[in-house]
Design an enzyme around this catalytic site. Structure first.
Site, PDB file in Angstrom:
ATOM      1  N   GLU A  77       0.733  15.105 -25.157  1.00 24.92           N
ATOM      2  CA  GLU A  77       1.053  14.143 -24.107  1.00 24.92           C
ATOM      3  C   GLU A  77       1.940  13.008 -24.594  1.00 24.92           C
ATOM      4  O   GLU A  77       2.637  12.389 -23.800  1.00 24.92           O
ATOM      5  CB  GLU A  77      -0.239  13.570 -23.509  1.00 24.92           C
ATOM      6  CG  GLU A  77      -0.024  12.751 -22.251  1.00 24.92           C
ATOM      7  CD  GLU A  77      -1.286  12.570 -21.436  1.00 24.92           C
ATOM      8  OE1 GLU A  77      -1.438  11.498 -20.848  1.00 24.92           O
ATOM      9  OE2 GLU A  77      -2.117  13.495 -21.387  1.00 24.92           O
ATOM     10  N   ASP A 116      -4.013  15.183 -22.832  1.00 28.19           N
ATOM     11  CA  ASP A 116      -5.309  14.509 -22.830  1.00 28.19           C
ATOM     12  C   ASP A 116      -6.282  15.260 -21.926  1.00 28.19           C
ATOM     13  O   ASP A 116      -5.919  15.740 -20.841  1.00 28.19           O
ATOM     14  CB  ASP A 116      -5.157  13.062 -22.335  1.00 28.19           C
ATOM     15  CG  ASP A 116      -4.414  12.200 -23.349  1.00 28.19           C
ATOM     16  OD1 ASP A 116      -4.201  12.661 -24.478  1.00 28.19           O
ATOM     17  OD2 ASP A 116      -4.044  11.059 -22.993  1.00 28.19           O
ATOM     18  N   ASP A 129      -8.472  14.972 -19.600  1.00 28.56           N
ATOM     19  CA  ASP A 129      -9.050  14.415 -18.389  1.00 28.56           C
ATOM     20  C   ASP A 129      -8.253  14.957 -17.205  1.00 28.56           C
ATOM     21  O   ASP A 129      -7.353  15.780 -17.373  1.00 28.56           O
ATOM     22  CB  ASP A 129      -9.043  12.888 -18.428  1.00 28.56           C
ATOM     23  CG  ASP A 129      -7.647  12.313 -18.675  1.00 28.56           C
ATOM     24  OD1 ASP A 129      -6.668  13.087 -18.645  1.00 28.56           O
ATOM     25  OD2 ASP A 129      -7.535  11.094 -18.893  1.00 28.56           O
ATOM     26  N   TYR A 153     -11.399   9.575 -27.954  1.00 29.67           N
ATOM     27  CA  TYR A 153     -10.616   9.363 -26.739  1.00 29.67           C
ATOM     28  C   TYR A 153     -11.233   8.234 -25.913  1.00 29.67           C
ATOM     29  O   TYR A 153     -12.419   8.286 -25.569  1.00 29.67           O
ATOM     30  CB  TYR A 153     -10.573  10.660 -25.926  1.00 29.67           C
ATOM     31  CG  TYR A 153      -9.594  10.627 -24.782  1.00 29.67           C
ATOM     32  CD1 TYR A 153      -8.241  10.424 -25.023  1.00 29.67           C
ATOM     33  CD2 TYR A 153     -10.017  10.790 -23.475  1.00 29.67           C
ATOM     34  CE1 TYR A 153      -7.330  10.403 -23.977  1.00 29.67           C
ATOM     35  CE2 TYR A 153      -9.115  10.765 -22.427  1.00 29.67           C
ATOM     36  CZ  TYR A 153      -7.774  10.566 -22.680  1.00 29.67           C
ATOM     37  OH  TYR A 153      -6.876  10.538 -21.641  1.00 29.67           O
ATOM     38  N   CYS A 169       0.438 -21.961  33.335  1.00 29.67           N
ATOM     39  CA  CYS A 169       1.823 -22.114  32.896  1.00 29.67           C
ATOM     40  C   CYS A 169       2.657 -22.684  34.040  1.00 29.67           C
ATOM     41  O   CYS A 169       2.582 -22.186  35.167  1.00 29.67           O
ATOM     42  CB  CYS A 169       2.383 -20.765  32.434  1.00 29.67           C
ATOM     43  SG  CYS A 169       4.139 -20.807  32.043  1.00 29.67           S
ATOM     44  N   CYS A 182       5.485 -19.616  34.971  1.00 24.93           N
ATOM     45  CA  CYS A 182       5.115 -18.337  35.596  1.00 24.93           C
ATOM     46  C   CYS A 182       3.714 -18.345  36.178  1.00 24.93           C
ATOM     47  O   CYS A 182       3.300 -17.355  36.798  1.00 24.93           O
ATOM     48  CB  CYS A 182       5.248 -17.199  34.581  1.00 24.93           C
ATOM     49  SG  CYS A 182       4.079 -17.319  33.210  1.00 24.93           S
ATOM     50  N   CYS A 192       2.468 -20.396  26.620  1.00 20.75           N
ATOM     51  CA  CYS A 192       2.435 -19.166  27.411  1.00 20.75           C
ATOM     52  C   CYS A 192       2.821 -17.983  26.538  1.00 20.75           C
ATOM     53  O   CYS A 192       3.796 -18.057  25.786  1.00 20.75           O
ATOM     54  CB  CYS A 192       3.385 -19.272  28.606  1.00 20.75           C
ATOM     55  SG  CYS A 192       3.249 -17.857  29.730  1.00 20.75           S
ATOM     56  N   CYS A 203       8.895 -16.465  28.382  1.00 18.79           N
ATOM     57  CA  CYS A 203       8.447 -17.755  28.915  1.00 18.79           C
ATOM     58  C   CYS A 203       8.228 -18.725  27.764  1.00 18.79           C
ATOM     59  O   CYS A 203       7.576 -18.388  26.778  1.00 18.79           O
ATOM     60  CB  CYS A 203       7.153 -17.588  29.707  1.00 18.79           C
ATOM     61  SG  CYS A 203       6.614 -19.113  30.495  1.00 18.79           S
TER      62      CYS A 203
END
Length: 901
Positions: free
Chosen positions: A15, A123, A125, A341, A803, A806, A828, A833
């Site tokens: 590795e 390795d 694993d 390891y 509001c 509106c 609003c 708006c």
């Protein structure tokens, strides 16, 4: 395995270059070994003769440097703005050899062509097994006749290496599949959420604590985020803690033999009156009677054999070494052959392990050699078979020393510390526990019980070598049952409850281990990532605190109600990936389940993105670059961009309500198709245009505002932006591509004039009069103005006001910016708006228009006002860069419809 006496060529792949050199040196016994260069100057090739089970072999030993391949999306999806991040859950992925690993790939291809066997020394694993299958894929692509074998080993020492090469096994496909599943899950989830978070928030806020926030990446990782969650959750516990005073009665008695401190067996009381009453009772009858004297032998047991998590935790606790640095040093000690390891979950030794041989290696050490001698002496009685920690990954033994060293010249102080920890830990775990004699004395004062204890260590045993632990205790005077005495002091003392401490690195590793977040080989990487991304900081005591950025992200997801920062989802994934490694579940099954679940979370999170905005607003000011949020905000894909031919074009809506189809490659590509300003709704459909090319170009379902289009056009229209749609083109010419006011400036002068004429001729749907639309109807404005100062309650019980533009109900909100933090306001939420008013201006009687300035002029926040008004934003600062002609903050003066009025 015999080949008729003929020598065969065996390609051995390790590795890392250092492991390849160690394996070659051990197998060749450093005799007759030739070294030559490979395609990569870092990965040399070692050649020598050897015999495997009687078969003469010409051994070639080389290496990779970790993974040779990396998983990534197809080119079309790799750029950040190339697609909707949700598409990354299904986008094609492939394993490729990156540019910097091509020389290693060429070496493997050239050497494997001339060999009959391939022996893998990766390795042992899951990750190593996955790299092994990458090597297999490269080599078998050029030589399908290779015999493939796996060498399993846990230490780079002669005995293990010779034994492993004589007992070769088959590589484990299940382990490799488990890593493939993790890689794909992490890639898809990480890329989708990272792009979403970054594009949504980076340009919307000034995140000045991390330097150049323009290049900031707000990463999300399925392990990284739950790890951040542990830090934030503990921080919240500390912040929310409210100190509470308590009272306790303390008793001391001094005699000729010394001082004994008796603790109240109630502990403490929070009720002061009750504590005083009990204390007064004790003061009135202070004579103490010994009710019980208990003497017993106590044991302090040595630790279990050492695994990766314990190594990281103990190095952090004893030496304040980070988990990342611990693993780096441990890896170097392993590659040099001094420890086994270092990535292992196992904390129990196999019955086959010769533990005494490991101890014998340490007999010559000048510091602990004498202790090792005692262990091997049967007459000392110090030896004890190590305890079983209950974990076994079936791949590696616990971490232990493999070679004696008094300290190498090239070792740093940390190498010395870690090697000493591994050796002392091993010697401790094969030793007898410490033995102590503990005495407990209980007394009664006016019906209240108190107790004192003392300990004497009889035999230290493992504590003699394990200097990192102690077993403190004090000696107390001798007491007999029934004995009476008057305390020397009897006091009522107050104290205050304290919050739990912030998580230390050892605490954080324990949380991750308990919840199954990450693996023993990756946990330190997740912690480092949090520090690198500036989501957390670590103080000198290795305790973690979240930064504002880390806390804001967790807060946003928490407010959504999705526990993406909790460990549960990742724990389930880790459980499934373990099942893949054991063969009880398939990789395909696990990928499908996990990704479906996380895509649903992603879609929900995107729908509730306002929660992230609100959380970020608590900590950061909005940026003047926030307009890019609209440009980068993701939408549904309409077609591939014909200008850059790389990114998709998506349907989006800007803050002022305008719809457009724009390229996700902005700012590199600025291709955009503006849609008519009269569009009120637009949605992508699954239908594809049959006329326009290149396909697919998805059709869009439009809904137009009746008041803004001629009467001969339908309100609903299924249209195409590819160029074939005459109706869409005509409405764009008539209505322009701006907002409801055509003079915004995108259409031609002729188009704007035409649209204004049409608007004046239209009939208002409210009062049935011509010359104006519903949004400008005087009766609507009048009615809204009349009622705007009357606050009402919403169905949730929150205060609200109507509001003035509106008529919608506006709930109370709280400003989070530095100038007005905590100040209440109403705004609003309707598209387009701009109504806004401070709550305190209503309370002070200045009306719904806002508050008065220093000249007594009424100021309106973001609402439409008269010439000369001052406009105020949520931050309380005057709005700049707005129309000075009419005061409307929705446009600039050069596009004001009233400028020439």
């Amino acid at each position: 395995m015999s080949n008729g006496g003929r020598s065969i060529s065996v390609l051995n792949v390790a590795e890392k270059p250092s492991v390849a050199k160690s394996v070659a040196t051990i197998l060749s016994r450093n005799q007759g070994m030739r070294v030559r260069e490979g395609r990569s100057r870092y990965n040399k090739i070692f050649e020598f003769n050897y015999s495997i089970r009687g078969q003469p072999c010409r051994m070639l030993v080389t290496s990779v440097t970790g993974h040779v391949m990396e998983l990534d999306f197809d080119d079309r999806y790799r750029k950040w703005y190339s697609c909707d991040p949700a598409a990354l859950f299904e986008a094609p992925v492939r394993k490729i050899v990156p540019q910097d690993k091509l020389d290693i790939k060429r070496t493997l291809e050239e050497e494997s062509r001339r060999c009959q066997w391939l022996v893998l020394w990766l390795d042992c694993d899951r990750e190593g097994e996955n790299i092994a299958f990458e090597v297999i894929d490269i080599c078998t692509a050029v030589n399908q006749r290779l015999t493939i074998k796996r060498a399993r080993f846990s230490a780079l020492i002669e005995r293990e290496i010779h034994e492993s090469v004589q007992n070769l096994v088959e590589p484990n496909q299940w382990f490799a599949h488990a890593v493939d599943a993790r890689q794909e899950i992490d890639l898809r989830i990480g890329a989708s959420f990272t792009r979403f978070q970054t594009m949504l928030l980076r340009d919307a806020f000034v995140i000045d604590s991390v330097g150049d926030d323009r290049n900031l990446v707000l990463s999300y990782g399925p392990c990284q985020f739950p790890t951040l969650g542990f830090v934030v959750e503990r921080y919240w516990e500390v912040q929310s803690h409210e100190p509470e005073e308590f009272w306790a009665i303390n008793c001391n008695h001094r005699s000729e033999e010394g001082l004994a401190t008796f603790n109240w067996m109630r502990g403490h009381l929070f009720d002061y009156t009750c504590a005083v009453i009990i204390y007064e009772m004790c003061i009135q009858e202070p004579s103490a009677t010994v009710t019980k004297v208990r003497q017993q032998e106590k044991y302090k047991y040595p630790p279990h054999p050492l695994n990766t998590i314990e190594l990281e935790k103990r190095a952090s606790r004893y030496f304040r070494m980070s988990s990342e640095h611990t693993m780096k040093v441990a890896e170097e000690l392993y590659q040099a052959g001094f420890i086994s390891y270092p990535r292992t979950e196992t904390d129990s030794f196999s019955a086959r392990t010769n533990l005494q041989a490991i101890v014998q290696e340490q007999l010559e050490h000048p510091v602990w050699g004498s202790y090792a001698q005692q262990l091997l002496d049967p007459g000392s009685g110090l030896w004890r078979n190590p305890s079983n920690g209950g974990h076994d990954d079936k791949a590696h033994p616990p971490i232990h020393p493999t070679k004696f060293s008094p300290g190498e010249n090239n070792w740093s102080q940390d190498h010395h510390k870690l090697y000493e920890l591994v050796v002392r830990h091993f010697l401790a775990c094969v030793s007898q526990p410490a033995v102590g004699a503990e005495t407990t004395v209980e007394i009664d004062i006016a019906g209240e019980q108190f107790a004192a204890s003392g300990r004497v260590i009889i035999a230290k045993n493992y504590l003699d070598v394990y200097r990192f632990e102690s077993w403190g205790g004090s000696v107390i005077p001798t007491y007999l049952p029934g004995q009476q005495f008057v305390p020397t002091t009897l006091t009522l003392d107050s104290g205050v409850t304290r919050p739990p401490p912030l998580l230390s690195e050892a605490d954080l590793l324990s949380c991750m281990d308990k919840a199954g977040i990450g693996t023993d080989a990756t946990m330190h990487d997740h912690i480092k990532k949090l520090l690198d991304r500036f989501y957390v900081t670590k103080d000198q005591n290795t305790r973690f605190s979240p930064t504002n950025l880390g806390e804001a992200l967790v807060m946003g997801y928490d407010d959504m109600g999705y526990k993406l920062w909790k460990p549960n989802l990742r724990s389930m994934m880790e459980f499934d990936m373990k099942a893949v490694s054991e063969g009880s579940k398939s990789k395909t099954e696990v990928l499908q389940t996990c990704l479906q679940q996380m895509k649903a979370c992603f879609i929900d999170a995107r729908l509730n993105k306002e929660k992230l905005f609100e959380a970020m607003s608590v900590f950061f000011d909005r940026s003047n670059r926030s307009v890019r949020e609209d440009q980068h905000g993701t939408g549904e894909v309409v077609r591939l961009c014909q200008l850059c031919n790389q990114s998709n074009m998506v349907l989006k809506q800007s803050r002022d309500g305008n719809f457009m189809v724009s390229c996700l490659g902005y700012p590199l590509c600025r291709n955009v198709v503006w849609l008519p300003g009269s569009v009120s709704e637009a949605a992508i459909t699954s239908s594809v245009c049959n006329s326009c090319t290149p396909r697919p170009i998805h059709m869009i379902q439009f809904k137009f505002r009746r008041s803004e289009i001629p009467p001969n056009y339908n309100v609903d229209h299924l249209g195409c932006i590819g160029g074939c749609d005459d109706i869409l083109r005509q409405l764009t010419e008539i209505c322009g591509t701006g907002s409801r006011m055509p003079a915004r400036g995108r259409g031609s002068t002729q188009s704007q004039s035409t649209a204004q004429t049409i608007s004046r001729q239209q009939m208002c749907t409210n009062c049935r009069q011509t010359g104006h639309s519903l949004g400008d109807c005087p009766s609507v404005v009048s009615a809204a103005s009349h009622s705007r100062t009357r606050r009402r309650s919403t169905h949730d019980g929150e205060a609200s006001v109507p509001c003035s533009t509106c008529g919608a109900s506006c709930t109370v909100r709280t400003a989070n910016t530095a100038n007005n933090r905590g100040r209440k306001f109403y705004s609003c939420q309707a598209q387009g708006c701009n109504f806004f008013v401070w709550a305190d201006s209503l309370d002070s009687g200045t009306g719904g228009g806002g508050r008065r300035d220093s000249n007594g002029v009424s100021s309106r926040g973001r609402g439409r006002g008269s010439r000369g008004s001052t406009f105020v934003s949520v931050t309380g600062e005057p709005v700049t860069g707005r129309c000075f002609a009419c005061g409307d903050p929705s446009h600039f003066a050069n596009a004001c419809p009233n400028r020439n009025a």
